[in-house]
Scaffold this motif. Sequence first.
Motif, PDB file in Angstrom:
ATOM      1  N   THR A 175       0.833  -1.217   0.000  1.00 13.71           N
ATOM      2  CA  THR A 175       0.000   0.000   0.000  1.00 13.71           C
ATOM      3  C   THR A 175       0.859   1.255   0.000  1.00 13.71           C
ATOM      4  OG1 THR A 175      -1.703  -1.163   1.241  1.00 13.71           O
ATOM      5  CG2 THR A 175      -1.808   1.253   1.253  1.00 13.71           C
ATOM      6  N   LEU A 176       1.886   1.270   0.847  1.00 11.90           N
ATOM      7  CA  LEU A 176       2.651   2.509   1.023  1.00 11.90           C
ATOM      8  C   LEU A 176       3.707   2.731  -0.063  1.00 11.90           C
ATOM      9  CD1 LEU A 176       3.146   2.682   4.905  1.00 11.90           C
ATOM     10  CD2 LEU A 176       1.454   3.859   3.485  1.00 11.90           C
ATOM     11  N   TRP A 177       4.254   1.639  -0.597  1.00 15.55           N
ATOM     12  CA  TRP A 177       5.378   1.779  -1.534  1.00 15.55           C
ATOM     13  C   TRP A 177       5.100   2.784  -2.678  1.00 15.55           C
ATOM     14  CZ3 TRP A 177      10.340  -0.121  -1.143  1.00 15.55           C
ATOM     15  CH2 TRP A 177      11.146   0.130  -2.261  1.00 15.55           C
ATOM     16  N   PRO A 178       3.920   2.691  -3.341  1.00 17.98           N
ATOM     17  CA  PRO A 178       3.705   3.613  -4.482  1.00 17.98           C
ATOM     18  C   PRO A 178       3.645   5.081  -4.054  1.00 17.98           C
ATOM     19  CG  PRO A 178       2.133   1.796  -4.506  1.00 17.98           C
ATOM     20  CD  PRO A 178       2.806   1.768  -3.169  1.00 17.98           C
ATOM     21  N   GLN A 179       3.596   5.331  -2.755  1.00 16.36           N
ATOM     22  CA  GLN A 179       3.555   6.712  -2.263  1.00 16.36           C
ATOM     23  C   GLN A 179       4.953   7.297  -2.040  1.00 16.36           C
ATOM     24  OE1 GLN A 179       0.836   6.997   1.073  1.00 16.36           O
ATOM     25  NE2 GLN A 179      -0.433   5.362   0.238  1.00 16.36           N
ATOM     26  N   ILE A 180       5.992   6.522  -2.283  1.00 10.65           N
ATOM     27  CA  ILE A 180       7.347   7.064  -2.141  1.00 10.65           C
ATOM     28  C   ILE A 180       7.600   8.033  -3.306  1.00 10.65           C
ATOM     29  CG2 ILE A 180       9.819   6.548  -1.933  1.00 10.65           C
ATOM     30  CD1 ILE A 180       9.016   3.644  -1.194  1.00 10.65           C
ATOM     31  N   THR A 209       5.613   6.964  -9.768  1.00 10.42           N
ATOM     32  CA  THR A 209       6.849   6.764  -9.015  1.00 10.42           C
ATOM     33  C   THR A 209       7.370   5.347  -9.163  1.00 10.42           C
ATOM     34  OG1 THR A 209       5.769   6.061  -6.987  1.00 10.42           O
ATOM     35  CG2 THR A 209       6.125   8.426  -7.277  1.00 10.42           C
ATOM     36  N   LEU A 210       6.541   4.417  -9.612  1.00  7.06           N
ATOM     37  CA  LEU A 210       7.001   3.026  -9.733  1.00  7.06           C
ATOM     38  C   LEU A 210       8.086   2.867 -10.790  1.00  7.06           C
ATOM     39  CD1 LEU A 210       3.681   1.068  -9.174  1.00  7.06           C
ATOM     40  CD2 LEU A 210       5.645   1.249  -7.647  1.00  7.06           C
ATOM     41  N   HIS A 246       0.278   8.721  -7.303  1.00  9.51           N
ATOM     42  CA  HIS A 246       1.727   8.559  -7.241  1.00  9.51           C
ATOM     43  C   HIS A 246       2.231   7.378  -8.057  1.00  9.51           C
ATOM     44  CE1 HIS A 246       2.747  11.647  -4.316  1.00  9.51           C
ATOM     45  NE2 HIS A 246       1.600  11.371  -3.742  1.00  9.51           N
ATOM     46  N   ASN A 247       1.372   6.749  -8.851  1.00  5.34           N
ATOM     47  CA  ASN A 247       1.804   5.518  -9.509  1.00  5.34           C
ATOM     48  C   ASN A 247       2.977   5.685 -10.459  1.00  5.34           C
ATOM     49  OD1 ASN A 247       0.432   3.603  -8.224  1.00  5.34           O
ATOM     50  ND2 ASN A 247      -1.280   3.466  -9.659  1.00  5.34           N
ATOM     51  N   ASN A 263      -3.971   9.557  -1.522  1.00  4.76           N
ATOM     52  CA  ASN A 263      -3.835   9.677  -2.982  1.00  4.76           C
ATOM     53  C   ASN A 263      -2.895   8.618  -3.558  1.00  4.76           C
ATOM     54  OD1 ASN A 263      -1.718  10.716  -1.664  1.00  4.76           O
ATOM     55  ND2 ASN A 263      -1.573  12.621  -2.816  1.00  4.76           N
ATOM     56  N   ASN A 264      -3.236   7.385  -3.268  1.00  7.62           N
ATOM     57  CA  ASN A 264      -2.450   6.255  -3.730  1.00  7.62           C
ATOM     58  C   ASN A 264      -2.184   6.295  -5.227  1.00  7.62           C
ATOM     59  OD1 ASN A 264      -1.078   4.015  -3.163  1.00  7.62           O
ATOM     60  ND2 ASN A 264      -2.813   2.753  -2.557  1.00  7.62           N
ATOM     61  N   MET A 307      -1.633   9.406   2.486  1.00  9.02           N
ATOM     62  CA  MET A 307      -2.027   8.022   2.242  1.00  9.02           C
ATOM     63  C   MET A 307      -3.331   7.943   1.443  1.00  9.02           C
ATOM     64  SD  MET A 307      -1.031   5.888   5.601  1.00  9.02           S
ATOM     65  CE  MET A 307       0.487   6.176   6.479  1.00  9.02           C
TER      66      MET A 307
END
Lengths: 166, 166
Positions: free
Chosen positions: A106-111, B10-11, B7-8, B3-4, B1
Amino acid sequence: MENNNAHNTTLTAPVIHSENFLEHWQGHRRLTRKVIEAFPEKELYSFSIGGMRPFSELAMELIKIARPGIEGVVSGKWENLDDMPTPKTKKEILELWDQVTEQIDTLWPQIAPARFQEKDLAFGMYENNIYGTLLYFTDNEIHHRGQGYVYLRALGITPPPFWERE
Amino acid sequence: MENNNAHNTTLTAPVIHSENFLEHWQGHRRLTRKVIEAFPEKELYSFSIGGMRPFSELAMELIKIARPGIEGVVSGKWENLDDMPTPKTKKEILELWDQVTEQIDTLWPQIAPARFQEKDLAFGMYENNIYGTLLYFTDNEIHHRGQGYVYLRALGITPPPFWERE
């Protein structure tokens, strides 16, 4: 092999991208979960070699790093879970493990993209770039899990193959 | 947390760059070198737990992966060193180790930037992206070195701190 210097610009090339690092970490966590499962309940809490901690405590260390660790990586706020008690059953340790798995997903994509290169004091103590802190989390897990492999072999139990990350 | 999804993108962010991965690997190799040194000569070749290999053989596995491994990463040609004999002294194992250290430093800057994402059959057998193969090399080293820590503890020897990579 002659033109060493001609290639120096490659030193800035990206090697690992965000989604691949996430998969790297979660793959290792799936293998560690299997190692926890492979221990008989009693030996998980009691077996040790050379005065080292039993594997229940090594697994709890990994949980106490990963859970506040992923939050700190995302937010810069580092919670200390040192006092978190060890659950009394393997089932409960595995439940905690699975909660952390979901939390990381859940949290990873928010980095934030730039975050990986930022310096931060992980847990208020360990200065490193965020990518170095993340490598430390995974390396520390591989290190302790390797110790778990020796415990299992000493108990006459075949551990799951190292390359199995499904 | 909240706006999941925002941020996609960022992957796809780079996490680790070439020169940092090189330092990561060499830092681990410096620590493993200290672990080899920490074993008494006799126990390096003879001590084991649960039917596992002595640490001399684990160290040789790492050498037989890293030496042809860095060449394969650069060139796509994978040599098999399985039959390479284990030197009879710790000093000679450490000399081999140091040769590989130099070789990695020399060859690493020759890895083409796009190479890290390419698929290849490492050692003609293991299909992976090159970055995955490089992670496997380092992970495998951490894994076996963690086993060496248990051997040292069982021998009553304090291993070098895990975080010491100088």
